[in-house]
Write a protein that holds these residues in place. Structure first.
Motif, PDB file in Angstrom:
ATOM      1  N   LEU A 231      10.016  17.235 -30.468  1.00  0.00           N
ATOM      2  CA  LEU A 231       9.229  16.875 -29.284  1.00  0.00           C
ATOM      3  C   LEU A 231       8.895  15.387 -29.277  1.00  0.00           C
ATOM      4  O   LEU A 231       8.906  14.752 -28.221  1.00  0.00           O
ATOM      5  N   LEU A 232       8.607  14.824 -30.436  1.00  0.00           N
ATOM      6  CA  LEU A 232       8.316  13.399 -30.528  1.00  0.00           C
ATOM      7  C   LEU A 232       9.538  12.561 -30.144  1.00  0.00           C
ATOM      8  O   LEU A 232       9.431  11.597 -29.375  1.00  0.00           O
TER       9      LEU A 232
ATOM     10  N   ILE B 296       9.818  10.036 -26.865  1.00  0.00           N
ATOM     11  CA  ILE B 296      10.216   8.628 -26.972  1.00  0.00           C
ATOM     12  C   ILE B 296      11.436   8.356 -26.101  1.00  0.00           C
ATOM     13  O   ILE B 296      11.509   7.329 -25.418  1.00  0.00           O
ATOM     14  N   ALA B 297      12.391   9.270 -26.097  1.00  0.00           N
ATOM     15  CA  ALA B 297      13.590   9.091 -25.272  1.00  0.00           C
ATOM     16  C   ALA B 297      13.240   9.063 -23.787  1.00  0.00           C
ATOM     17  O   ALA B 297      13.787   8.251 -23.030  1.00  0.00           O
TER      18      ALA B 297
ATOM     19  N   LEU C 135      13.901   5.952 -21.267  1.00  0.00           N
ATOM     20  CA  LEU C 135      14.694   6.126 -20.045  1.00  0.00           C
ATOM     21  C   LEU C 135      13.921   5.710 -18.802  1.00  0.00           C
ATOM     22  O   LEU C 135      14.480   5.093 -17.894  1.00  0.00           O
ATOM     23  N   ILE C 136      12.641   6.011 -18.739  1.00  0.00           N
ATOM     24  CA  ILE C 136      11.825   5.616 -17.581  1.00  0.00           C
ATOM     25  C   ILE C 136      11.706   4.093 -17.507  1.00  0.00           C
ATOM     26  O   ILE C 136      11.849   3.502 -16.431  1.00  0.00           O
TER      27      ILE C 136
END
Length: 79
Positions: free
Chosen positions: A42-43, A47-48, A52-53
């Motif tokens: 989940l971490l 972070i991904a 990406l945002i």
């Protein structure tokens, strides 16, 4: 979006507390190793998503495209 993320976090906390409560009575629904691996996953996903945002906003977002520059000095959305 904030409410959805908040609800998701509350559900995860309730599930984690429930699992810890069951561990008090020596009931093992999920092993500690599985919880650690799931938390790490989940971490990494979180972070991904943030990366990406940020990259989408930096590379692909063109703010000047949505405004009409020929109408005065103030920004006017195109209709």
């Amino acid at each position: 979006m904030k409410k959805i993320i908040g609800i998701f976090i509350v559900i995860l906390v309730i599930a984690f507390v429930g699992i810890l409560g069951l561990r008090i009575w020596n009931i093992e629904v999920v092993s500690l190793q599985t919880i650690i691996k799931s938390s790490a996953t989940l971490l990494v996903l979180g972070i991904a998503i943030v990366v990406l945002i940020i990259s989408y906003g930096f590379y692909f977002k063109d703010n000047s495209k949505g405004y009409d520059k020929s109408v005065g000095n103030r920004a006017h959305p195109k209709v």
